[in-house]
Write a protein that holds these residues in place. Structure first.
Motif, PDB file in Angstrom:
ATOM      1  N   ASP A   1      -2.239  -4.706   2.467  1.00 55.82           N
ATOM      2  CA  ASP A   1      -1.538  -5.024   1.529  1.00 55.82           C
ATOM      3  C   ASP A   1      -0.107  -5.619   1.532  1.00 55.82           C
ATOM      4  O   ASP A   1       0.376  -5.798   0.561  1.00 55.82           O
TER       5      ASP A   1
ATOM      6  N   ALA B   1      -4.344  -8.855  -0.009  1.00 63.45           N
ATOM      7  CA  ALA B   1      -4.111  -7.934  -0.918  1.00 63.45           C
ATOM      8  C   ALA B   1      -4.236  -8.462  -2.449  1.00 63.45           C
ATOM      9  O   ALA B   1      -4.539  -7.863  -3.164  1.00 63.45           O
ATOM     10  N   VAL B   2      -4.389 -10.002  -2.668  1.00 69.33           N
ATOM     11  CA  VAL B   2      -4.334 -10.410  -3.898  1.00 69.33           C
ATOM     12  C   VAL B   2      -5.486 -11.496  -4.137  1.00 69.33           C
ATOM     13  O   VAL B   2      -6.181 -11.204  -4.720  1.00 69.33           O
TER      14      VAL B   2
ATOM     15  N   ARG C   1      -9.264 -10.657  -3.891  1.00 65.53           N
ATOM     16  CA  ARG C   1      -9.658  -9.578  -4.655  1.00 65.53           C
ATOM     17  C   ARG C   1      -9.928  -9.965  -6.144  1.00 65.53           C
ATOM     18  O   ARG C   1      -9.025 -10.805  -6.748  1.00 65.53           O
TER      19      ARG C   1
ATOM     20  N   ILE D   1      -6.914  -4.864  -7.355  1.00 66.90           N
ATOM     21  CA  ILE D   1      -5.790  -4.647  -6.527  1.00 66.90           C
ATOM     22  C   ILE D   1      -5.322  -3.297  -6.741  1.00 66.90           C
ATOM     23  O   ILE D   1      -5.221  -2.830  -7.924  1.00 66.90           O
TER      24      ILE D   1
END
Length: 367
Positions: free
Chosen positions: A11, A17-18, A21, A26
């Motif tokens: 993350d 993390a972004v 996804r 998130i």
């Protein structure tokens, strides 16, 4: 060769993390400092978006406290119109740190409230909460008596709660030039008469915002040493700006300062935390999916997602099941100050003084 980034979790990297996804996947945006359980006494105040927070807590049977529930016999619609049950006390929206500091000072110290009253069509309005009484008060005595009830409710809320949720909304405000006292709205918009010599516009800078938040925290701690402050920043853009900037850049300026203040408060004070509802609604990663077509109103699914993250992150930090809304309205609690209203429907309109400014847009003035 080893370096600090070798052992960081996923993350901490944008791709994992972004970017890789779906936005709704998130997670872990909040690492809460303290546990908020179903029996934790919670009070809420602040800008329009804070109303969503209170309703979500009630819907999930959390202990949201209402210290000014209003007289018996009011219908649900009357309670909303007269700002009962909107926040934990009947101040209307508190947009800036200065306004929060003012209300806490008047409620928790011997500092007198200015005697200024606005008048319109023979009715009387409180300059510091002009929207709470539709059509105004019938007399100044009634206005002052009502305000005393609200000040008593604020004092009781601070002394009786464990979590104080405050949503930062604006940096812009209108003040009395002589005293520096801040109004809820510009004089002359809802009631009163605007006087350029007496009334001045202010756009608080970082230093002033920090000073007011620190002063507000000190007042809270002095009254209740166990009370923690949970800050959020409203994702709702400005309705209008009195600065010399375009409303879009004025919004960015205002929200950026408030977000920075929240971070600095968390870094400097262990009893302060920040929940990132602002990022969840406004960040480009979410592609504006939570805004209505006017690009300002937050859709119900956005509020639901924000609160799902709140309860999910609490469960991740402290254990327990993630809270979900009940299938039926919550059972009334035995304590008289606790909320008993179910969550409002999607069609409910927020009661926000700032929305008054929309009526002065050019297409409304000349249409």
């Amino acid at each position: 060769m080893s370096h600090p980034y070798d052992s960081l979790p996923e993350d901490r990297f944008w791709r994992t993390a972004v970017a890789d996804r779906d936005a709704l996947e998130i997670t872990g945006l909040w690492k809460p400092r303290y546990q908020i359980g179903r029996r934790t006494g919670i009070v809420t105040a602040g800008s329009c978006f804070a109303q969503h927070f209170a309703r979500a807590l009630v819907a999930r049977r959390y202990r949201w406290l209402d210290f000014e529930p209003g007289p018996a016999g009011l219908t649900a619609e009357q309670r909303k119109d007269y700002h009962y049950g909107t926040f934990s006390f009947r101040t209307g929206n508190i947009y800036t740190p200065r306004m929060l500091r003012q209300w806490l000072t008047w409620a928790l110290t011997d500092t007198p409230v200015p005697g200024e009253v606005w008048e319109k069509d023979g009715r009387f309005y409180d300059p510091f909460r002009p929207g709470v009484e539709p059509g105004g008060f019938v007399s100044t005595d009634e206005l002052y008596a009502s305000r005393r009830e609200t000040l008593a409710a604020i004092a009781a809320a601070v002394k009786g709660a464990q979590i104080f949720v405050f949503t930062l909304g604006l940096t812009e405000a209108w003040q009395d030039r002589a005293t520096g006292v801040e109004y809820a709205v510009c004089p002359g918009t809802l009631a009163g008469v605007f006087d350029e010599g007496a009334h001045g516009f202010v756009n608080h800078g970082f230093g002033a915002l920090m000073a007011d938040m620190i002063a507000a925290l000190r007042l809270i701690v002095r009254a209740n040493r166990r009370l923690a402050l949970l800050l959020t920043v409203s994702p709702v853009p400005l309705t209008a700006t009195a600065s010399q900037s375009h409303v879009l850049t004025a919004t960015s300026h205002s929200k950026s300062l408030l977000r920075a203040v929240a971070s600095e408060m968390v870094a400097a004070h262990r009893r302060v935390d920040y929940f990132p509802s602002y990022e969840i609604i406004t960040h480009p990663a979410y592609r504006g999916r939570f805004f209505a077509p006017n690009l300002r109103s937050v859709l119900p699914e956005g509020v639901d997602h924000v609160m799902a993250q709140f309860f999910r992150d609490q469960a991740a930090a402290f254990g327990g099941a993630t809270a979900v809304p009940p299938a039926a309205p919550p059972t009334p609690a035995p304590e008289p100050v606790e909320a008993v209203e179910p969550e409002l429907t999607e069609a409910e309109e927020l009661r926000c003084e700032e929305e008054i400014l929309a009526a002065f847009a050019p297409d409304q003035r000349h249409g």
